[in-house]
Design an enzyme around this catalytic site. Structure first.
Site, PDB file in Angstrom:
ATOM      1  CB  CYS A 110      -0.813   0.121   1.269  1.00  0.00           C
ATOM      2  SG  CYS A 110      -1.170  -0.591   2.821  1.00  0.00           S
ATOM      3  NE  ARG A 158       2.892  -9.397   5.212  1.00  0.00           N
ATOM      4  CZ  ARG A 158       1.714  -9.232   5.431  1.00  0.00           C
ATOM      5  NH1 ARG A 158       1.209  -9.156   5.493  1.00  0.00           N
ATOM      6  NH2 ARG A 158       0.947  -8.297   4.445  1.00  0.00           N
ATOM      7  CD  GLN A 182       0.184  -8.636   0.242  1.00  0.00           C
ATOM      8  OE1 GLN A 182       0.364  -7.668   0.563  1.00  0.00           O
ATOM      9  NE2 GLN A 182      -1.553  -9.254   1.099  1.00  0.00           N
ATOM     10  CG  ASP A 187      -1.820  -5.603  -2.789  1.00  0.00           C
ATOM     11  OD1 ASP A 187      -3.336  -5.836  -2.176  1.00  0.00           O
ATOM     12  OD2 ASP A 187      -0.871  -5.436  -1.984  1.00  0.00           O
ATOM     13  CG  HIS A 212      -3.445  -1.012  -2.489  1.00  0.00           C
ATOM     14  ND1 HIS A 212      -2.523  -1.646  -2.512  1.00  0.00           N
ATOM     15  CD2 HIS A 212      -3.841  -0.983  -1.085  1.00  0.00           C
ATOM     16  CE1 HIS A 212      -2.216  -1.690  -1.873  1.00  0.00           C
ATOM     17  NE2 HIS A 212      -2.586  -1.538  -1.054  1.00  0.00           N
ATOM     18  CE  LYS A 252      -8.539  -9.000   8.480  1.00  0.00           C
ATOM     19  NZ  LYS A 252      -6.949  -9.921   8.596  1.00  0.00           N
ATOM     20  CG  HIS A 290      -5.945  -1.822   1.853  1.00  0.00           C
ATOM     21  ND1 HIS A 290      -4.798  -0.895   2.343  1.00  0.00           N
ATOM     22  CD2 HIS A 290      -6.603   0.044   2.259  1.00  0.00           C
ATOM     23  CE1 HIS A 290      -3.958  -0.384   3.225  1.00  0.00           C
ATOM     24  NE2 HIS A 290      -5.644  -0.181   2.900  1.00  0.00           N
TER      25      HIS A 290
END
Length: 714
Positions: free
Chosen positions: A408, A437, A455, A457, A459, A542, A588
């Site tokens: 993000c 991570r 991910q 991902d 945004h 979420k 997200h």
RNA sequence: GCCACUGUAGCUCAGCCGGUAGAGCAGCGGUUUUGUAAACCGCAGGUCGCGGGUUCGAAUCCCGCCGGUGGCUCCA
């Protein structure tokens, strides 16, 4: 006289104090024999439970399909195991032993580590207790007396348990009367007697912190399973074996999909060519969907400056689960420590730890030291916020870098890279972004729990009035993805902030807005959902899609998150119709979640037998002999030209082994071609389950095969 | 990170109480040209996870690391 209503609607009048077991006997001798517990107004009770008032009563018989009866059975089995362990190891202190899915466990405090070699002895002792068919006898005592009794036993855990229970406390004796038999503080209910435990097995032992607290003593948790009959147990054990066969780590190895190499690093997945095919298919599918839905693909690097993550809040908050930062210089490293110390100090004054770090800075980099201490904000007395700002100003000169834990912040900076009009919104930036991570070593597992993952991902930056529609779009996309793969067994969880915790960023107002939006969107979608306090991301609530895999494990895959906080922290704006600056809202979302985890789950879901469109190798052409080799090559070339992933097996083997090899690799179609097929321009179609689907014209097969791929048939 | 278990050939595994490694599959070479769930013969392949220790001698016993597995804790 209490009126007892039975499930079939019939009612019985009984004398006050009549027990559940006596009612069973009134109904019939068969039921009296079979009943092991009752359910009074929905609450499970012992057969010895007296009925004092009108109630609904259901009698429970042992049945592998009835979770209530299994609950009672396993609870009782836990007591029997506890007695067995205590008789073998008298110094054992019992802690807590509940039924769980598929079995039960008992936490014990025992210095001697138990291992699987001890199981046999425990099981033998249990079998003996069961053979003795001793009754479970409940007795209640008032709290004072109970505590006296527990105190005398000197078991602090049981005293703890008792303190947290309400009202009078009950004990269960595994025998006809207190005193001579094993007994345990317990709420119940239990089977009438130990003999009703049909089949059981001690499964494993592991460590477990007392009350789940890492600072507390680590206990031994002994797991067992119990079933009404031997057959039920065998069925369960066979199921476990079946699940093992579907394990994505095993299949990933056998099918050559991926590997994790200690030389590369724990939790870092290497996608082998065949695994990469699967991933690429999924990515291609999603990419096409994204374009249709107005997303714009972007690319961003794998690292970013620490300052970026200080602003986002990732760095200070998640510093324990990140790979350590890369510092440009020793000065940067020292300044970061200083920042950390300043942030952590309680009052406005510079603390001794900071002074020590400052001294180190002076020695290492006098210029940086002068610049910092000369900064007006740093000199301005005891203002912590000003101090942090001054340190941050210095960190702009020399800072560290972090492997990105999330995408993000990078996407946010793309948004911020140009002025935005309300007409431009929503802006949807998408990237298959790899994040890192540092998960605890004990947490790593195959592809599903890793230290580096990608991910799917995106945004979305939108106006508040667009929020609902955008969330809905994301939710629908996620559902589409799950439907596509037949992952129908999922539940939806709305993950909210725990107001009592301080781990979240942002104002209460922002959270209220975001949580309301999320709830509204889910309700509008008509999906059944649960709410979970404390499961939110640190920046916003979420919508999580939790998918159940073949072993019944639940995985959080897709997620949609609403975020008012990061736009605020990064001071994002757009120019509204009123020509004033406004703050956008961010969403997200990741329908797959992580490619690694998703493919891991898919491997297990399909047991390695992927649908045609995903299969790494879609067709194997097996020639019968050299006489048909030319034709086999033609078939291979035709399929290859049609875009099918196909291989030719023209080795001098018989058809049997050729089929066997292809089936082992779970290839969806195996085409046997010999002289007969060559003569009629056909193929003999076989599937990976050993079925022979007969002969089909080559042209027809190519057409059918490509259509199945195109339509992504499951 | 914690507790328990575990680590032998590319894979699956055998190797008891210490006497310095073995099978099947895969690989390679040959033979077989084959019609639907594993052809035959041969060859090659291992510092027994790594490092210490005990012992005349360690894959085997002990200690420490490093992987892996099952849990616990954690999970953006």
């Amino acid at each position: 006289m209490p009126q007892v209503t039975l499930p079939d609607g019939k009612t019985l009048e009984v004398a006050p104090g009549t027990t559940v077991g006596q009612v069973a006997a009134m109904i019939g001798p068969g039921l009296a024999k079979a009943a092991v517990a009752g359910k009074v107004n929905g609450e499970i009770v012992d057969l010895s439970h007296p009925l004092e008032a009108d109630c609904r009563l259901e009698l429970l018989k042992l049945d592998a399909a009835d979770p209530d009866s299994l609950y009672v059975l396993r609870h009782s089995a836990a007591h029997v195991m506890a007695e067995a362990i205590c008789s073998l190891f008298p110094e054992t202190k019992l802690v807590y032993g509940p039924p769980v899915d598929n079995g039960f466990y008992y936490d014990i405090d025992l210095d001697r580590p138990l291992s699987s070699q001890d199981f046999e002895a425990i099981e033998q002792r249990m079998a003996q207790i069961i053979k003795e068919d001793r009754p479970f006898t409940r007795y209640e005592v008032d709290r004072q007396e109970a505590f006296k009794k527990l105190q005398a036993e000197g078991n602090r855990y049981k005293i703890d348990n008792a303190e947290r229970a309400e009202g009078p406390l009950s004990f269960y004796v595994t025998g006809p009367e207190p005193g001579r038999y094993f007994e345990d503080l317990c709420r119940g209910p239990h089977l009438p007697s130990t003999g009703r435990i049909g089949a059981f097995k001690v499964m494993q032992v592991s460590g477990a912190y007392y009350r789940g607290d890492q600072k507390e003593k680590q206990l031994q948790r002994v797991y067992g399973t119990a079933w009404p009959t031997r057959k039920d147990l065998d069925k369960y054990l066979a199921q476990l074996e079946e699940a093992k066969k579907r394990d994505h780590r095993k299949l990933g190895q056998e099918l050559g999909l991926f590997t994790v190499d200690p030389l590369v690093g724990s939790g870092l997945v290497l996608w082998k060519p065949k695994g990469a095919v699967i991933r690429a298919q999924l990515e291609d599918f999603l990419r096409a969907e994204l374009i249709k839905s107005g997303y714009q693909p972007v690319y961003t690097p794998h690292i970013g400056k620490l300052g970026l993550y200080r602003t986002s809040g990732h760095f200070p908050y998640y510093k324990d689960s990140q790979f350590p930062p890369i510092f440009e210089s020793r000065t940067a490293e020292i300044l970061n420590r200083l920042w950390e110390a300043a942030r952590g100090r309680p009052s406005g004054e510079i603390c001794p730890e900071e002074r020590q770090i400052l001294a180190e800075l002076r020695q290492t980099d006098a210029a940086a030291y002068e610049a910092l201490t000369g900064h007006s904000a740093y000199k301005a007395g005891g203002d912590k916020a000003a101090h942090l700002k001054a340190i941050e100003a210095q960190l702009e000169v020399s800072d560290g870098y972090l492997l990105k834990p999330m995408n993000c912040p990078h996407h946010i900076r793309i948004y911020a890279s140009e002025p935005r009009s309300y007409r431009d919104l929503p802006i949807r930036l998408a990237e298959f972004g790899t994040v890192y991570r540092y998960e605890q070593s004990g947490e790593l597992s195959g592809m599903t729990r890793v230290r580096g993952f990608t991910q799917d991902d995106a945004h979305l930056f939108c106006r508040p009035d667009q929020l609902l529609e955008e969330i809905t779009g994301c939710v629908n996309l996620t559902r589409k993805v799950l439907d596509l793969l037949g992952l129908s067994d999922y539940s939806v969880r709305v993950s909210l902030r725990d107001p009592a915790s301080d781990k979240y960023v942002g104002s209460a107002e922002n959270w209220a807005l975001a949580e309301q939006a999320v709830r509204e969107a889910v309700k509008a979608s008509g999906m059944v959902f649960t709410e979970a306090l404390g499961e939110a991301a640190f920046y916003g609530p979420k919508i999580d899609f939790i998918v159940k895999d073949c072993i019944g494990r639940e995985w959080q895959l897709g997620t949609v998150q609403v975020d008012y906080n990061l736009p605020e922290r990064f001071e994002l704006t757009y120019i509204g119709a009123d020509n004033a600056a406004h703050q956008p809202v961010m969403i997200h979302r990741a329908p797959f979640g992580s490619m690694e985890r998703f493919v891991g789950i898919l491997i297990e879901h399909f047991a390695g037998a992927f649908p045609l469109w995903l299969a790494p190798l879609q067709v194997v052409v097996a020639s019968v002999s050299e006489k048909s080799a030319d034709y086999a090559r033609t078939v291979r070339d035709r399929l290859f030209a049609a875009g099918v992933r196909v291989e030719l097996d023209d080795s001098p083997e018989k058809i049997g082994p050729k089929k066997h090899n292809a089936r082992k690799q779970k290839v969806p179609y195996i085409l046997v071609v010999g002289e007969k097929e060559a003569a009629e321009q056909s193929v003999n179609v076989n599937d990976r389950n050993g079925r022979n689907l007969g002969n089909e014209d080559l042209a027809a097969f190519v057409e059918r095969c490509t259509r199945e791929i195109r339509e992504r048939v499951l």
